[in-house]
Design an enzyme around this catalytic site. Structure first.
Site, PDB file in Angstrom:
ATOM      1  N   ASP A   1      20.358  31.008  -1.825  1.00 42.30           N
ATOM      2  CA  ASP A   1      20.045  29.582  -1.893  1.00 42.30           C
ATOM      3  C   ASP A   1      18.554  29.380  -1.601  1.00 42.30           C
ATOM      4  OD1 ASP A   1      21.995  26.810  -1.565  1.00 42.30           O
ATOM      5  OD2 ASP A   1      19.873  26.653  -1.002  1.00 42.30           O
TER       6      ASP A   1
ATOM      7  N   HIS B   1      30.154  26.154  -7.583  1.00 45.85           N
ATOM      8  CA  HIS B   1      29.548  27.232  -6.803  1.00 45.85           C
ATOM      9  C   HIS B   1      30.185  27.299  -5.423  1.00 45.85           C
ATOM     10  CE1 HIS B   1      27.151  23.544  -6.495  1.00 45.85           C
ATOM     11  NE2 HIS B   1      26.920  23.863  -5.229  1.00 45.85           N
ATOM     12  N   ILE B   2      30.261  28.505  -4.918  1.00 44.74           N
ATOM     13  CA  ILE B   2      30.737  28.744  -3.552  1.00 44.74           C
ATOM     14  C   ILE B   2      29.522  29.080  -2.705  1.00 44.74           C
ATOM     15  CG2 ILE B   2      32.169  30.194  -2.069  1.00 44.74           C
ATOM     16  CD1 ILE B   2      33.921  30.824  -4.514  1.00 44.74           C
ATOM     17  N   HIS B   3      29.329  28.322  -1.633  1.00 43.20           N
ATOM     18  CA  HIS B   3      28.297  28.673  -0.663  1.00 43.20           C
ATOM     19  C   HIS B   3      28.885  29.761   0.238  1.00 43.20           C
ATOM     20  CE1 HIS B   3      25.677  24.980  -1.160  1.00 43.20           C
ATOM     21  NE2 HIS B   3      26.809  24.505  -1.645  1.00 43.20           N
TER      22      HIS B   3
ATOM     23  N   VAL C   1      24.575  20.101  -7.604  1.00 40.43           N
ATOM     24  CA  VAL C   1      24.430  20.850  -8.857  1.00 40.43           C
ATOM     25  C   VAL C   1      25.827  20.945  -9.472  1.00 40.43           C
ATOM     26  CG1 VAL C   1      23.710  22.994  -9.949  1.00 40.43           C
ATOM     27  CG2 VAL C   1      22.468  22.160  -7.931  1.00 40.43           C
TER      28      VAL C   1
ATOM     29  N   GLN D   1      28.047  17.529  -3.467  1.00 44.04           N
ATOM     30  CA  GLN D   1      27.677  18.369  -4.608  1.00 44.04           C
ATOM     31  C   GLN D   1      26.439  17.797  -5.293  1.00 44.04           C
ATOM     32  OE1 GLN D   1      30.797  19.028  -7.535  1.00 44.04           O
ATOM     33  NE2 GLN D   1      29.603  20.630  -8.579  1.00 44.04           N
TER      34      GLN D   1
ATOM     35  N   ASN E   1      31.471  22.204  -2.341  1.00 47.74           N
ATOM     36  CA  ASN E   1      31.352  20.755  -2.399  1.00 47.74           C
ATOM     37  C   ASN E   1      31.843  20.299  -3.769  1.00 47.74           C
ATOM     38  OD1 ASN E   1      30.154  20.590   0.187  1.00 47.74           O
ATOM     39  ND2 ASN E   1      28.168  21.147  -0.685  1.00 47.74           N
TER      40      ASN E   1
HETATM   41  P1  5GP Z   1      25.565  21.668  -3.594  1.00 46.71           P
HETATM   42  O1  5GP Z   1      24.805  20.628  -2.808  1.00 46.71           O
HETATM   43  O2  5GP Z   1      25.689  21.254  -5.049  1.00 46.71           O
HETATM   44  O3  5GP Z   1      26.863  22.072  -3.008  1.00 46.71           O
HETATM   45  O4  5GP Z   1      24.679  22.972  -3.553  1.00 46.71           O
HETATM   46  C1  5GP Z   1      23.579  23.166  -4.368  1.00 46.71           C
HETATM   47  C2  5GP Z   1      22.716  24.194  -3.704  1.00 46.71           C
HETATM   48  O5  5GP Z   1      21.756  24.655  -4.640  1.00 46.71           O
HETATM   49  C3  5GP Z   1      21.916  23.661  -2.499  1.00 46.71           C
HETATM   50  O6  5GP Z   1      22.275  24.388  -1.336  1.00 46.71           O
HETATM   51  C4  5GP Z   1      20.471  23.882  -2.910  1.00 46.71           C
HETATM   52  O7  5GP Z   1      19.644  24.291  -1.837  1.00 46.71           O
HETATM   53  C5  5GP Z   1      20.577  24.953  -3.968  1.00 46.71           C
HETATM   54  N1  5GP Z   1      19.515  24.929  -4.955  1.00 46.71           N
HETATM   55  C6  5GP Z   1      18.982  23.825  -5.538  1.00 46.71           C
HETATM   56  N2  5GP Z   1      18.024  24.184  -6.417  1.00 46.71           N
HETATM   57  C7  5GP Z   1      17.957  25.542  -6.389  1.00 46.71           C
HETATM   58  C8  5GP Z   1      17.158  26.505  -7.087  1.00 46.71           C
HETATM   59  O8  5GP Z   1      16.323  26.188  -7.937  1.00 46.71           O
HETATM   60  N3  5GP Z   1      17.362  27.805  -6.784  1.00 46.71           N
HETATM   61  C9  5GP Z   1      18.294  28.205  -5.845  1.00 46.71           C
HETATM   62  N4  5GP Z   1      18.404  29.500  -5.623  1.00 46.71           N
HETATM   63  N5  5GP Z   1      19.067  27.325  -5.183  1.00 46.71           N
HETATM   64  C10 5GP Z   1      18.903  26.009  -5.443  1.00 46.71           C
END
Ligand code: 5GP
Length: 113
Positions: free
Chosen positions: A30, A99-101, A95, A93, A86
């Site tokens: 991340d 995805h799994i964190h 993105v 969420q 998320n």
């Molecule tokens: P969400 O909030 O959708 O569950 O998680 C999206 C994750 O993508 C966030 O933890 C954020 O830091 C990560 N993220 C956003 N943009 C980028 C990127 O350009 N590269 C990487 N490696 N992670 C990203």
């Protein structure tokens, strides 16, 4: 599904620190880590969110969970890690490619924020 940040990472249009890849999934660090280990594991199939997965995704979703455990173990945290998904904007969420964190390397409180 429209192109997302993560489909661009799959296609190598955007760089990422990739830790694992196979035909079905990709894992990368991340960009804004919330723990010493913070890896995102995504299916290559562009599923928007868990709620959009369908019956034919059953094996793929199970595969991702197993792979998440393998990755945590490979990072040295096989016994203590947290997985977060998320689903939807109101749940955090940002993105819209499932995805799994995978988070590890610190204490985690409960309930999750
Ligand atoms: P969400 O909030 O959708 O569950 O998680 C999206 C994750 O993508 C966030 O933890 C954020 O830091 C990560 N993220 C956003 N943009 C980028 C990127 O350009 N590269 C990487 N490696 N992670 C990203």
């Amino acid at each position: 599904m429209t192109e997302t940040l993560f489909s661009k990472i799959i296609d190598r249009e955007i760089p990422a620190d990739i830790v694992y890849e196979d035909d079905l999934c990709l894992a990368f660090r991340d960009i804004d880590p919330q723990a010493p280990v913070h890896i995102l594991l995504i299916p290559k199939k562009p599923i928007v969110k868990v709620a959009d997965a369908v019956e034919e995704d059953q094996v793929l979703l199970g595969y991702l969970l197993l792979k998440a455990g393998d990755i945590a173990k490979e990072q040295g945290y096989g016994e203590a890690f947290r997985l977060v998904i998320n689903n939807g904007e109101a749940a955090g969420q940002t993105v819209f490619h499932l995805h799994i964190h995978i988070l590890a390397g610190r204490e985690f409180s409960w309930p999750a924020g």
